[in-house]
Design a protein around this motif. Structure first.
Motif, PDB file in Angstrom:
ATOM      1  N   GLY A  25      22.044  32.041 -45.242  1.00 42.24           N
ATOM      2  CA  GLY A  25      20.917  31.569 -46.051  1.00 42.24           C
ATOM      3  C   GLY A  25      20.258  30.305 -45.535  1.00 42.24           C
ATOM      4  O   GLY A  25      19.220  29.902 -46.034  1.00 42.24           O
ATOM      5  N   TYR A  85      13.656  34.324 -50.585  1.00 41.92           N
ATOM      6  CA  TYR A  85      14.354  33.376 -51.432  1.00 41.92           C
ATOM      7  C   TYR A  85      13.460  33.037 -52.614  1.00 41.92           C
ATOM      8  O   TYR A  85      12.263  32.802 -52.446  1.00 41.92           O
ATOM      9  CB  TYR A  85      14.682  32.093 -50.662  1.00 41.92           C
ATOM     10  N   THR A 101      25.531  41.778 -50.849  1.00 44.72           N
ATOM     11  CA  THR A 101      24.437  42.436 -50.127  1.00 44.72           C
ATOM     12  C   THR A 101      24.874  43.119 -48.842  1.00 44.72           C
ATOM     13  O   THR A 101      24.121  43.925 -48.301  1.00 44.72           O
ATOM     14  CB  THR A 101      23.338  41.420 -49.784  1.00 44.72           C
ATOM     15  N   PHE A 132      32.104  30.368 -49.777  1.00 48.17           N
ATOM     16  CA  PHE A 132      30.687  30.711 -49.641  1.00 48.17           C
ATOM     17  C   PHE A 132      30.156  30.357 -48.253  1.00 48.17           C
ATOM     18  O   PHE A 132      28.953  30.247 -48.046  1.00 48.17           O
ATOM     19  CB  PHE A 132      29.866  29.999 -50.728  1.00 48.17           C
ATOM     20  N   ASP A 139      29.820  32.030 -45.477  1.00 48.97           N
ATOM     21  CA  ASP A 139      28.845  32.972 -44.905  1.00 48.97           C
ATOM     22  C   ASP A 139      27.491  32.854 -45.580  1.00 48.97           C
ATOM     23  O   ASP A 139      26.452  32.993 -44.940  1.00 48.97           O
ATOM     24  CB  ASP A 139      29.356  34.408 -45.007  1.00 48.97           C
ATOM     25  N   ASP A 140      27.482  32.609 -46.882  1.00 47.48           N
ATOM     26  CA  ASP A 140      26.209  32.426 -47.590  1.00 47.48           C
ATOM     27  C   ASP A 140      25.448  31.227 -47.037  1.00 47.48           C
ATOM     28  O   ASP A 140      24.238  31.286 -46.828  1.00 47.48           O
ATOM     29  CB  ASP A 140      26.435  32.198 -49.093  1.00 47.48           C
ATOM     30  N   PRO A 176      29.918  35.670 -53.720  1.00 46.88           N
ATOM     31  CA  PRO A 176      29.079  35.278 -52.587  1.00 46.88           C
ATOM     32  C   PRO A 176      28.038  36.356 -52.275  1.00 46.88           C
ATOM     33  O   PRO A 176      28.326  37.551 -52.287  1.00 46.88           O
ATOM     34  CB  PRO A 176      30.081  35.123 -51.439  1.00 46.88           C
ATOM     35  N   TRP A 177      26.847  35.888 -52.010  1.00 48.74           N
ATOM     36  CA  TRP A 177      25.721  36.761 -51.690  1.00 48.74           C
ATOM     37  C   TRP A 177      26.081  37.702 -50.552  1.00 48.74           C
ATOM     38  O   TRP A 177      25.751  38.875 -50.560  1.00 48.74           O
ATOM     39  CB  TRP A 177      24.523  35.874 -51.352  1.00 48.74           C
ATOM     40  N   PHE A 178      26.786  37.177 -49.567  1.00 49.41           N
ATOM     41  CA  PHE A 178      27.182  37.958 -48.400  1.00 49.41           C
ATOM     42  C   PHE A 178      27.984  39.198 -48.805  1.00 49.41           C
ATOM     43  O   PHE A 178      27.796  40.279 -48.265  1.00 49.41           O
ATOM     44  CB  PHE A 178      28.006  37.075 -47.454  1.00 49.41           C
ATOM     45  N   TRP A 182      22.357  27.303 -54.909  1.00 50.19           N
ATOM     46  CA  TRP A 182      23.764  27.627 -54.875  1.00 50.19           C
ATOM     47  C   TRP A 182      24.500  26.879 -55.978  1.00 50.19           C
ATOM     48  O   TRP A 182      25.272  27.473 -56.707  1.00 50.19           O
ATOM     49  CB  TRP A 182      24.323  27.302 -53.496  1.00 50.19           C
TER      50      TRP A 182
END
Length: 159
Positions: A145, A83, A71, A138, A140-141, A66-68, A1
């Motif tokens: 994760g 990962y 995706t 971030f 949620d990430d 953010p990845w959330f 991150w």
């Protein structure tokens, strides 16, 4: 991150946004290419994170978003999420479940990012309030994760 934030801040497109958002330039100043090029060399990692802290995460460049949000795991049913840090294990699971008849091994081993000391140095000068604000975007990430939100490592930088 933390690496993704360091690697993303030298995108020229966002230098103008940093000058406007963090350094309080006017739109007229931001449009002057020569002035922007001259100021570009003075942009710091702290400026970049400050810009992120003042911007809605939905409006981030996809490199930092953010990845959330990228995706949409609540809307898309993923069969597997792996990962890069643990690519060997993820690959083995997927290969065994989907392609057990194939005898294919991964190529070179991922050794992680170089520049660990460079990353640590970059975070040393960032005010704690800016770090907290960016990390909250971030949240949620971190939860999905399984990443640690423990900032003790960063606390040690701000001694």
């Amino acid at each position: 991150w933390y690496q993704r934030r360091v690697r993303g801040f030298d995108d020229y497109y966002y230098i103008r946004k940093i000058l406007f958002t963090v350094r309080n330039w006017t739109w007229a100043q931001v449009k002057e290419d020569a002035a922007v090029k001259e100021a570009a060399g003075t942009i710091t990692f702290t400026d970049f994170l400050t810009m992120l802290s003042k911007t809605d995460a939905e409006n981030y460049n996809d490199h930092w978003k953010p990845w959330f949000l990228l995706t949409q795991p609540c809307m898309i049913k993923y069969d597997y999420i792996g990962y890069l840090e643990d690519i060997d294990s993820a690959y083995t699971v997927i290969k065994d479940k989907l392609f057990s008849d194939l005898d294919i091994e991964l190529g070179g081993r991922y050794k992680g990012s170089s520049g660990g000391s460079e990353i640590i140095e970059a975070y040393k000068t960032v005010p704690r309030g800016v770090l907290n604000e960016v990390m909250s975007k971030f949240e949620d990430d971190f939860a999905i994760g399984g990443y640690s939100k423990d900032l003790n490592c960063l606390d040690q930088l701000h001694v």
